[in-house]
Design a protein around this motif. Sequence first.
Motif, PDB file in Angstrom:
ATOM      1  N   ASP A   1       0.985  -1.103   0.076  1.00 13.87           N
ATOM      2  CA  ASP A   1      -0.037  -0.134   0.088  1.00 13.87           C
ATOM      3  C   ASP A   1       0.975   1.412   0.093  1.00 13.87           C
ATOM      4  O   ASP A   1       0.527   2.191  -0.742  1.00 13.87           O
ATOM      5  N   ALA A   2       1.927   1.126   0.877  1.00 16.51           N
ATOM      6  CA  ALA A   2       2.845   2.266   1.067  1.00 16.51           C
ATOM      7  C   ALA A   2       3.608   2.513  -0.412  1.00 16.51           C
ATOM      8  O   ALA A   2       3.572   3.764  -0.901  1.00 16.51           O
TER       9      ALA A   2
ATOM     10  N   GLY B   1      -3.471  -0.163   6.815  1.00 19.07           N
ATOM     11  CA  GLY B   1      -3.437   0.593   5.448  1.00 19.07           C
ATOM     12  C   GLY B   1      -4.086   1.950   5.280  1.00 19.07           C
ATOM     13  O   GLY B   1      -3.850   2.628   4.301  1.00 19.07           O
ATOM     14  N   ALA B   2      -4.706   2.350   6.181  1.00 20.30           N
ATOM     15  CA  ALA B   2      -5.518   3.694   6.172  1.00 20.30           C
ATOM     16  C   ALA B   2      -4.458   4.887   6.168  1.00 20.30           C
ATOM     17  O   ALA B   2      -4.999   5.859   5.624  1.00 20.30           O
ATOM     18  N   HIS B   3      -3.345   4.597   6.685  1.00 21.20           N
ATOM     19  CA  HIS B   3      -2.299   5.672   6.207  1.00 21.20           C
ATOM     20  C   HIS B   3      -1.978   5.930   4.933  1.00 21.20           C
ATOM     21  O   HIS B   3      -1.646   7.256   4.717  1.00 21.20           O
ATOM     22  N   PHE B   4      -2.291   5.213   4.141  1.00 12.19           N
ATOM     23  CA  PHE B   4      -1.871   5.336   2.532  1.00 12.19           C
ATOM     24  C   PHE B   4      -3.129   5.385   1.753  1.00 12.19           C
ATOM     25  O   PHE B   4      -3.307   5.362   0.506  1.00 12.19           O
ATOM     26  N   ARG B   5      -4.223   5.670   2.193  1.00 12.56           N
ATOM     27  CA  ARG B   5      -5.589   5.808   1.696  1.00 12.56           C
ATOM     28  C   ARG B   5      -6.325   7.225   1.705  1.00 12.56           C
ATOM     29  O   ARG B   5      -7.270   7.572   1.136  1.00 12.56           O
ATOM     30  N   LEU B   6      -5.899   7.855   2.969  1.00 12.06           N
ATOM     31  CA  LEU B   6      -6.291   9.223   2.922  1.00 12.06           C
ATOM     32  C   LEU B   6      -5.324  10.279   3.637  1.00 12.06           C
ATOM     33  O   LEU B   6      -4.574   9.505   4.446  1.00 12.06           O
ATOM     34  N   PRO B   7      -5.465  11.666   3.416  1.00  9.33           N
ATOM     35  CA  PRO B   7      -4.250  12.422   4.215  1.00  9.33           C
ATOM     36  C   PRO B   7      -4.636  12.382   5.542  1.00  9.33           C
ATOM     37  O   PRO B   7      -5.705  12.475   6.318  1.00  9.33           O
TER      38      PRO B   7
ATOM     39  N   ASN C   1      -6.531  14.519  21.328  1.00  5.57           N
ATOM     40  CA  ASN C   1      -5.862  13.836  22.576  1.00  5.57           C
ATOM     41  C   ASN C   1      -6.020  12.258  22.341  1.00  5.57           C
ATOM     42  O   ASN C   1      -6.591  11.680  23.518  1.00  5.57           O
ATOM     43  N   ILE C   2      -6.229  11.633  21.157  1.00  6.92           N
ATOM     44  CA  ILE C   2      -6.328  10.295  21.346  1.00  6.92           C
ATOM     45  C   ILE C   2      -4.911   9.926  21.551  1.00  6.92           C
ATOM     46  O   ILE C   2      -4.113   9.833  20.551  1.00  6.92           O
ATOM     47  N   ARG C   3      -4.908   9.039  22.541  1.00 13.58           N
ATOM     48  CA  ARG C   3      -3.387   8.564  23.035  1.00 13.58           C
ATOM     49  C   ARG C   3      -3.062   7.165  22.962  1.00 13.58           C
ATOM     50  O   ARG C   3      -2.088   6.512  23.024  1.00 13.58           O
ATOM     51  N   ASP C   4      -4.189   6.321  22.954  1.00 10.97           N
ATOM     52  CA  ASP C   4      -3.923   5.003  22.788  1.00 10.97           C
ATOM     53  C   ASP C   4      -3.818   4.519  21.260  1.00 10.97           C
ATOM     54  O   ASP C   4      -4.736   4.892  20.547  1.00 10.97           O
ATOM     55  N   PRO C   5      -2.609   3.936  20.980  1.00 11.39           N
ATOM     56  CA  PRO C   5      -2.433   3.457  19.358  1.00 11.39           C
ATOM     57  C   PRO C   5      -3.452   2.488  18.831  1.00 11.39           C
ATOM     58  O   PRO C   5      -3.698   3.111  17.680  1.00 11.39           O
ATOM     59  N   GLY C   6      -3.954   1.624  19.344  1.00 15.24           N
ATOM     60  CA  GLY C   6      -4.853   0.805  18.757  1.00 15.24           C
ATOM     61  C   GLY C   6      -6.219   1.536  18.547  1.00 15.24           C
ATOM     62  O   GLY C   6      -6.649   1.206  17.427  1.00 15.24           O
ATOM     63  N   ASN C   7      -6.674   2.385  19.420  1.00 14.42           N
ATOM     64  CA  ASN C   7      -7.554   3.346  19.179  1.00 14.42           C
ATOM     65  C   ASN C   7      -7.230   3.924  18.072  1.00 14.42           C
ATOM     66  O   ASN C   7      -8.433   4.284  17.111  1.00 14.42           O
ATOM     67  N   LEU C   8      -6.176   5.041  18.021  1.00 11.00           N
ATOM     68  CA  LEU C   8      -5.993   5.612  16.905  1.00 11.00           C
ATOM     69  C   LEU C   8      -6.010   4.976  15.680  1.00 11.00           C
ATOM     70  O   LEU C   8      -6.590   5.409  14.449  1.00 11.00           O
ATOM     71  N   GLY C   9      -5.465   3.859  15.494  1.00 10.84           N
ATOM     72  CA  GLY C   9      -5.361   2.921  14.263  1.00 10.84           C
ATOM     73  C   GLY C   9      -6.537   2.374  13.905  1.00 10.84           C
ATOM     74  O   GLY C   9      -6.982   2.801  12.617  1.00 10.84           O
ATOM     75  N   THR C  10      -7.493   2.200  14.866  1.00  7.75           N
ATOM     76  CA  THR C  10      -8.822   1.881  14.350  1.00  7.75           C
ATOM     77  C   THR C  10      -9.636   3.020  13.799  1.00  7.75           C
ATOM     78  O   THR C  10     -10.421   2.884  12.962  1.00  7.75           O
ATOM     79  N   ILE C  11      -9.340   4.042  14.705  1.00  5.60           N
ATOM     80  CA  ILE C  11     -10.234   5.325  14.082  1.00  5.60           C
ATOM     81  C   ILE C  11      -9.856   5.722  12.776  1.00  5.60           C
ATOM     82  O   ILE C  11     -10.707   6.027  11.699  1.00  5.60           O
ATOM     83  N   LEU C  12      -8.502   5.764  12.202  1.00  8.97           N
ATOM     84  CA  LEU C  12      -8.243   5.814  11.003  1.00  8.97           C
ATOM     85  C   LEU C  12      -8.506   4.831   9.826  1.00  8.97           C
ATOM     86  O   LEU C  12      -8.990   5.537   8.782  1.00  8.97           O
ATOM     87  N   ARG C  13      -8.914   3.723  10.255  1.00 10.04           N
ATOM     88  CA  ARG C  13      -9.301   2.690   9.429  1.00 10.04           C
ATOM     89  C   ARG C  13     -10.883   3.160   9.032  1.00 10.04           C
ATOM     90  O   ARG C  13     -11.288   2.852   8.103  1.00 10.04           O
ATOM     91  N   SER C  14     -11.444   3.390  10.172  1.00 11.41           N
ATOM     92  CA  SER C  14     -12.800   3.669   9.970  1.00 11.41           C
ATOM     93  C   SER C  14     -13.246   4.990   9.249  1.00 11.41           C
ATOM     94  O   SER C  14     -13.836   5.027   8.215  1.00 11.41           O
ATOM     95  N   ALA C  15     -12.120   6.127   9.429  1.00 14.74           N
ATOM     96  CA  ALA C  15     -12.204   7.196   8.570  1.00 14.74           C
ATOM     97  C   ALA C  15     -12.096   6.733   7.195  1.00 14.74           C
ATOM     98  O   ALA C  15     -12.687   7.461   6.266  1.00 14.74           O
ATOM     99  N   ALA C  16     -11.138   5.852   6.796  1.00 13.74           N
ATOM    100  CA  ALA C  16     -10.737   5.696   5.579  1.00 13.74           C
ATOM    101  C   ALA C  16     -12.111   4.850   5.013  1.00 13.74           C
ATOM    102  O   ALA C  16     -12.563   5.038   3.604  1.00 13.74           O
ATOM    103  N   GLY C  17     -12.660   4.192   5.870  1.00 15.95           N
ATOM    104  CA  GLY C  17     -13.868   3.183   5.235  1.00 15.95           C
ATOM    105  C   GLY C  17     -15.009   4.103   5.154  1.00 15.95           C
ATOM    106  O   GLY C  17     -16.022   3.824   4.308  1.00 15.95           O
TER     107      GLY C  17
END
Length: 352
Positions: A56-57, A181-187, A139-155
């Motif tokens: 993806d990257a 892979g959300a990091h490489f799907r949206l800004p 202030n989203i400080r939990d790594p798992g939460n932030l990654g899941t949030i980014l995935r939802s945002a891309a979805g």
Amino acid sequence: PPPPAVERSSAGPGLWYEKAAPGDRRLGKVVTIAKSKKFRDHHGKVVLEGHRLIKDALEAGAVLQSLFFSTVGHLKELPEAKLKRANLVKVKFEDIKSWSDLVTPQGLIGIFSKPDHAKMSYPAAQLTSSLPLLLICDNIRDPGNLGTILRSAAGAGCEKVLLTKGCVDPWEPKVLRAGMGAHFRLPIVANLDWESVPSNLPAGVQVCVADNKDPGAQAETASVSRGAGGAASAPGNPKAPVKSKPKAAPEREDEEGAVGVCVPELAAQCYYENWTQTPVAVVIGGETHGLSPDALHLAASTGGKRLVIPVVSGVDSLNSAIAAGIVLFEGKRQLLRRHEQEDERQKFPIVG
């Protein structure tokens, strides 16, 4: 004496790799960079692990510097043209396994130049599905939460994600894994102070906040400093305005102690009622401190609202990642429905 010549082998036309010698420490240095934000920022590098994330990257235009792999077959699964400028190093699978954060390592670790969202080429399918919907993480400080949030945002088809200072680094390995892979799907624009947030939003945007406050409760019992993601409440009057008194809303922005601040009034409503005037941005608050006063002031300045997810009385507020998914996909539903209604009006104009 001069170092011995590096033995290089061919993995295909124009594709050469070297075999790591016993005691080669480069992979260990890579992992050090991956696990330290200070190193990542200082060296301008990030580490990605696994076929899916690296592919993806590469396809998004991220610049690969070095790739450590355990079998030549791994190279065949990646876009060959993107590998030719990188340093390819074949290592033993045991070496990758000893450094890997994955339960089941894939035998593939890449070190990339830290991606710049302005230079990325995001997937066509993502761009065509993009909506005038933005997400601001507060202030989203939990790594798992932030990654899941980014995935939802891309979805959901978000146009962009903004991360304020206080959020965990999006290039943290755990965030990358959860992001799928959300990091490489949206800004994703990280490390923003609140003063610079408006300049990263479109003109005319309305900013809403997902909050755990019961819209029918009194200000004294509603604390903006609580809430795991701040987007659930016990059912109340969904249209009651939220009136927060300055002394009743302490905001614990840091560990030193609570500081009294003036929190602006925001009208509150349930998340499933209409709130998607376009363009629209949603703020998701952190797990420990919830929404910051800056988020509430930004929402108030744009005529935004509190969006409440009603939960059964006595149940604590929802996890921030769950709340983000609920609110973002409801926003998507509302925006698509509005688009359909506009199309219908154009096809069948009302004749007066």
